[in-house]
Design a protein around this motif. Structure first.
Motif, short mmCIF file in Angstrom:
data_model
loop_
_atom_site.label_atom_id
_atom_site.label_comp_id
_atom_site.label_asym_id
_atom_site.label_seq_id
_atom_site.Cartn_x
_atom_site.Cartn_y
_atom_site.Cartn_z
N HIS A 1 20.77 28.27 86.72
CA HIS A 1 20.38 28.17 85.31
C HIS A 1 18.87 28.30 85.15
CE1 HIS A 1 24.09 27.20 83.14
NE2 HIS A 1 24.47 26.56 84.23
N ASN B 1 25.00 24.31 77.66
CA ASN B 1 23.78 25.11 77.75
C ASN B 1 22.62 24.45 77.01
OD1 ASN B 1 24.79 27.14 79.39
ND2 ASN B 1 25.59 28.30 77.66
N ARG C 1 17.67 31.80 85.60
CA ARG C 1 17.98 32.58 84.39
C ARG C 1 16.91 32.35 83.33
NH1 ARG C 1 20.63 31.27 79.70
NH2 ARG C 1 21.34 33.05 78.52
N TYR C 2 16.52 31.09 83.13
CA TYR C 2 15.46 30.80 82.16
C TYR C 2 14.17 31.53 82.55
CZ TYR C 2 18.42 26.87 80.67
OH TYR C 2 19.44 26.09 80.22
N TYR D 1 19.17 23.17 78.90
CA TYR D 1 17.87 23.64 78.41
C TYR D 1 16.99 22.44 78.05
CZ TYR D 1 14.41 26.22 75.72
OH TYR D 1 13.23 26.73 75.26
N ASP E 1 23.99 25.30 91.19
CA ASP E 1 24.26 25.67 89.80
C ASP E 1 23.04 25.44 88.91
OD1 ASP E 1 26.79 26.33 90.65
OD2 ASP E 1 27.76 24.57 89.74
#
Length: 119
Positions: free
Chosen positions: A31, A98, A34-35, A102, A27
């Motif tokens: 993420h 989120n 995606r960044y 980040y 997971d």
């Protein structure tokens, strides 16, 4: 993807059980990928991407731990109950999660959210 041995030995993680680590690593990797697709992500040191993944894994595990009652102010099982001083409960919304993921990634990676071409 990061390995459990790196998490335990280099990052110093001890929150996530080895048997559950792979799912959280998957997971966290999703993420981070995606960044990388939508931002300019630059490692700041040799192992910075793995360190960022470890921080994100800890955050994901924490959110699940809180959701499962790990931070409950009071618990009752039958006639036995236990309670702690009630503090501020963490924000468990998807937006909060989120933001935290980040923030964890930014601890170890430079993430530029502007346009690459400058337009």
């Amino acid at each position: 993807m990061v390995e459990f041995a790196f998490y335990r030995d280099v990052y110093g993680g001890d929150s996530v059980p080895e048997g559950e680590f792979r799912a959280y690593a998957r997971d966290a990797s999703a993420h981070l990928e995606r960044y990388k697709r939508i931002y300019s992500v630059t490692p700041t040191a040799e192992n910075s991407e793995q360190m960022a993944l470890c921080a994100m894994i800890d955050a994901l595990y924490y959110f699940d731990w809180v959701r499962s009652g790990g931070a409950a102010a009071s618990v009752s099982v039958g006639s036995v109950s236990s309670s702690r001083a009630q503090g501020v409960q963490p924000d468990l919304s998807p937006a909060a999660q989120n933001r935290e993921l980040y923030r964890c990634a930014q601890l170890y990676l430079d993430i530029y959210r502007g346009t690459e071409r400058g337009w």
